[in-house]
Design an enzyme around this catalytic site. Structure first.
Site, PDB file in Angstrom:
ATOM      1  CE  LYS A   1      -1.021 -13.857  -8.112  1.00 14.86           C
ATOM      2  NZ  LYS A   1      -0.134 -14.386  -8.128  1.00 14.86           N
TER       3      LYS A   1
ATOM      4  NE  ARG B   1       7.267 -16.787  -7.378  1.00 12.80           N
ATOM      5  CZ  ARG B   1       6.512 -15.565  -8.322  1.00 12.80           C
ATOM      6  NH1 ARG B   1       6.619 -14.418  -7.778  1.00 12.80           N
ATOM      7  NH2 ARG B   1       5.386 -16.360  -8.647  1.00 12.80           N
TER       8      ARG B   1
ATOM      9  CE1 TYR C   1      -2.479  16.794  10.363  1.00 12.85           C
ATOM     10  CE2 TYR C   1      -3.260  15.231   8.307  1.00 12.85           C
ATOM     11  CZ  TYR C   1      -3.277  15.615   9.789  1.00 12.85           C
ATOM     12  OH  TYR C   1      -4.192  15.097  10.268  1.00 12.85           O
TER      13      TYR C   1
ATOM     14  CG  MET D   1      -6.156   7.780   7.126  1.00 13.69           C
ATOM     15  SD  MET D   1      -6.259   7.491   9.121  1.00 13.69           S
ATOM     16  CE  MET D   1      -4.571   6.992   9.726  1.00 13.69           C
TER      17      MET D   1
END
Length: 822
Positions: free
Chosen positions: A493, A591, A717, A766
């Site tokens: 998964k 769960r 930044y 980024m």
């Protein structure tokens, strides 16, 4: 050289021998892996036994494919195989080794044995490159240096072989005795000693002594005197008093005494003395490992009579050896498998096996160069290649080189041929490659790396390297902990924890895990469309997609009556008569899952709808990795045993039960039941820091630029980054869009460059971040390690205040994946 069943029976001295009606098989192939049948009517199958499996389980399949000679463990029940000869022995592996030992004795040729902790494969491959123009040499394919790999390599000796070069590795005491008897090397090279497999030896002295058993009957041995433990074993133990010891050293008297080493453009110059003569070797490498490997080779070549000019000329042509296959995404939905260092037929066979595992592509293409300096007639050689391509179901050949092109009549009509790599690059139409797996296999002189770069998708400097060999190593480690008959479900998964669903599922299917599990239906559909036929459990089935679930033969996790009734409605509307499902029980995780009070109604509902079949009943351990909660874990296991027994007793068919995850397998053997689920541990991550596990994923990038900044300058930044005393920063192309969180900013995160830690300076951007390399000898283009085997992902997870699961699944899919097969 021919062997028939009766010959082999006499050699291995069986407990019993059952002669079949078809006893005229001329054995030319040895098979130990039932998936790799090539020419069944010329094959003998040795049914090796492991803790988890036995080759005897595959006799029926192999017999149906045409195999007629079998060596199996005594006790095998011979039924329904009238044409086959069965040689029954106490230990099929020992029988294989005895047979190959006999085969080796038929050759009176020089055999060079290579052992040590590191460098064995490199020394072997470089020696082959340097000597192959003068003699026909057989060597191990890749790293076939184990108790099984060595006999399979020695078997390759044929009547026209003039020399053998074989490496040997051991992981525990006693293994080298058997290898020495098989290989019987006349010469030897001991590369070095290191930490590998140290846990299985008393100390370094013990490990050296065991490895040196390879040379008990050798006449000549090459080694470096600078390691005193090694030198003592050779010179003071008495074991090698009658041997010719060829040594090199930077410190002590030796046959080859190393003097000055000078770094020059594109390499290193080494001054030395040999037989009172001053000589110099220039090597195209500067790293210490390559230097050490080449010193062993230099001594041996001088001993064999090569003059220094010839040695220099040939060594200049060496390059770093690709020790592994690389799988990458390519143009037009294709997949490239790059094995462009050499093209001998032994390694071609191995590479084609990997090609056939690419179930996501029905079409398979091989780009192959001339196979050089084999000593065989071209027509015989390329007829073997043609037969190999047919047996491996390769759809198309693209041959490059005058040799293979001259034999085009031996290959399929749609094959393409080019005289050289330049012609291919100029003339090939890229649109001819569509949704196919492409194996690139070429001799080094053909520069097939140009073809790989030409066909692959755009290069990225940041890559996630996924080692499929390590993945299977980890699977087999967990298998070794299981009781007989316990099955494995592999979790793929979340894009296989970031590693790539299809690629990981392919290799798991090839290595015969029993089940796969995904989170959502679309993940399962992708696997089905990519040729995965294993049973697949979907852990979060959605009502709107249940028709698709049935269409693609996916099996839902059922955790509530709502989803159960919706599934039953879909089964009825589709007219499905067999609909497997997996019931999730609540045992303490709180769960998803049915609670105990719902079980009677659940059993009745499924009994009333006979198309519904319970494939398994399972639950989830909440804290299997934490010793502090072991009492709670034991309580969960007992609850599960009690609840699941109600289903086993209520239905007449077999129902599997499973609750153990990776940590549960390691720490709670009573939780194994019928199947276990392998997740994060399969990818090499464990809370116990288990040495047996190997890291599957490695994240690398490279330095884009290096800048000097002053003490008053700011970096990044918001002007958050500063170097108090000024210094150097390196800009690397990885940022929060790739999975490197901004929380690692301003020194919290660290990467590794040339063995030293480099903290992040300023805010993570980024697409890039800046790191402090003031204290590091670094240049633009140097590799930056974000995590790998030696710089584990747990470090980065700790810096990010999270767990390795989140780090792996957070790596953006824009990061290029490269798949490695050792």
């Amino acid at each position: 050289m021919s062997y028939f069943a009766q010959d082999i029976a006499q050699i291995v001295k069986p407990i019993s021998w059952n002669k079949g009606t078809s006893d005229d098989t001329d054995v030319q192939q040895i098979l130990t892996d039932s998936r790799r049948v090539r020419d069944p009517h010329k094959t003998i199958f040795f049914g090796l036994k492991t803790d988890r499996n036995s080759g005897s389980n595959y006799v029926g399949d192999l017999y149906s494919k045409g195999v007629r000679v079998f060596v199996l463990e005594d006790g095998f029940q011979i039924t329904d195989y009238p044409e086959a000869s069965f040689i029954l022995v106490k230990d099929p592996l020992r029988a294989l080794q005895d047979f190959v030992q006999y085969h080796r004795k038929q050759f009176n040729i020089p055999i060079l044995g290579i052992t040590g902790s590191n460098g064995k494969t490199i020394v072997k491959e470089w020696l082959y490159e340097l000597l192959k123009t003068d003699r026909h040499i057989v060597r191990n394919p890749r790293s076939y240096n184990s108790q099984i790999g060595v006999p399979l390599s020695i078997w390759m000796l044929q009547q026209d072989t003039e020399m053998g070069i074989f490496e040997a590795g051991i992981s525990k005491a006693g293994e080298m005795d058997r290898i020495e008897k098989m290989m019987q090397p006349t010469m030897g090279i001991f590369t070095n000693i290191g930490d590998a497999h140290q846990e299985n030896f008393i100390d370094y002295k013990h490990k050296i002594s065991e490895k040196l058993k390879l040379f008990e009957n050798s006449k000549t041995i090459v080694y470096c005197r600078d390691n005193q433990l090694v030198d003592f074993q050779f010179t003071s133990s008495g074991r090698f008093d009658n041997k010719e010891l060829l040594t090199w050293s930077e410190k002590y008297s030796a046959n080859l005494r190393i003097g000055k080493k000078t770094i020059v453009e594109n390499g290193m110059e080494i001054d030395a003395s040999y037989k009172n003569q001053k000589i110099q070797l220039r090597i195209p490498f500067v790293d210490s490992a390559s230097y050490e490997n080449l010193m062993h080779i230099w001594v041996l070549m001088l001993h064999l009579g090569y003059d220094q000019d010839t040695i220099n000329q040939r060594v200049a042509g060496l390059s770093h050896i690709a020790m592994r296959l690389e799988q990458k995404q390519a143009i037009n939905q294709c997949t490239i498998i790059n094995d462009s260092y050499n093209s001998d037929i032994g390694s071609l066979n191995i590479a084609l096996d990997f090609l056939t595992q690419q179930y996501q592509h029905q079409r398979k293409t091989l780009i192959l160069s001339d196979i050089l300096q084999t000593g065989r007639e071209a027509e015989v050689l390329y007829k073997d290649v043609s037969d190999l391509l047919i047996s491996k179901s390769v759809n198309r050949l693209i041959g490059i080189g005058s040799g293979i092109s001259s034999m085009r009549n031996l290959f399929a009509k749609d094959s393409l041929f080019f005289d050289n790599t330049d012609d291919f690059l100029e003339q090939i139409n890229l649109e001819t490659f569509q949704n196919e797996a492409i194996l690139i296999k070429g001799a080094r002189k053909f520069e097939f790396e140009r073809i790989s770069n030409f066909l692959q998708n755009k290069n990225h400097e940041t890559v996630l390297e996924v080692n499929l060999g390590h993945l299977i190593h980890n699977v087999n480690y967990y298998r070794s902990l299981l009781k007989p008959g316990v099955k494995t479900m592999a979790m793929v998964k979340a894009f296989s924890y970031g590693a790539g669903s299809v690629e990981v599922a392919n290799v798991l299917q090839y290595h015969k895990v029993d089940y796969l599990a995904v989170a959502y239906i679309d993940e399962g559909i992708t696997l089905r469309k990519s040729g995965i036929i294993l049973p697949i459990m979907v852990m979060n089935p959605e009502e709107m997609s249940l028709d698709q679930m049935l269409r693609y033969r996916l099996e839902p996790e059922i955790y509530s009556f709502r989803i159960l009734k919706a599934y039953n409605d879909a089964v009825k509307s589709n007219g499905t008569v067999y609909a497997p499902l997996h019931l999730k029980l609540e045992t303490g995780m709180n769960r998803l899952g049915f609670v105990e009070q719902e079980i009677p109604e659940l059993i009745k509902f499924i009994s009333d709808n006979p198309s519904l079949k319970i494939a398994s009943v399972f639950s989830h351990l909440a804290a299997s990795d934490e010793p502090a909660f072991d009492d709670f874990t034991s309580q969960q296991i007992q609850t599960f045993q009690r609840l699941s027994a109600q289903f086993v007793n209520a239905f007449s068919y077999e129902i599997m039960r499973h609750i153990a995850n990776s940590n549960g397998v390691q720490r709670h053997p009573m939780a194994q039941f019928d199947m276990v689920r392998l997740g994060i541990g399969m990818y090499g991550v464990s809370v116990n820091d288990d040495k047996p596990l190997k890291a599957v994923n490695s994240l690398y990038t490279r330095i884009s630029q290096i800048k000097h900044v002053g003490p008053n300058d700011t970096v990044g930044y918001n002007r958050k980054g500063r170097l108090e005393n000024g210094g150097k920063i390196a800009i690397v192309p990885v940022g929060y869009a790739d999975g490197i969180r901004r929380s690692l900013s301003n020194g919290k995160g660290q990467f590794s460059i040339n063995g030293q830690l480099a903290p992040i300076v300023g805010n993570v951007c980024m697409d890039m971040c800046m790191i402090d390399v003031s204290h590091i000898e670094a240049t633009e283009g140097d590799q930056v390690i974000i995590f790998n085997q030696d710089f584990p992902i747990s470090n980065l997870a700790k810096q990010m205040d999270t767990i390795p699961y989140e780090v792996l699944t957070g790596i953006s899919q824009r990061v290029k994946r490269i798949y490695i097969q050792e």
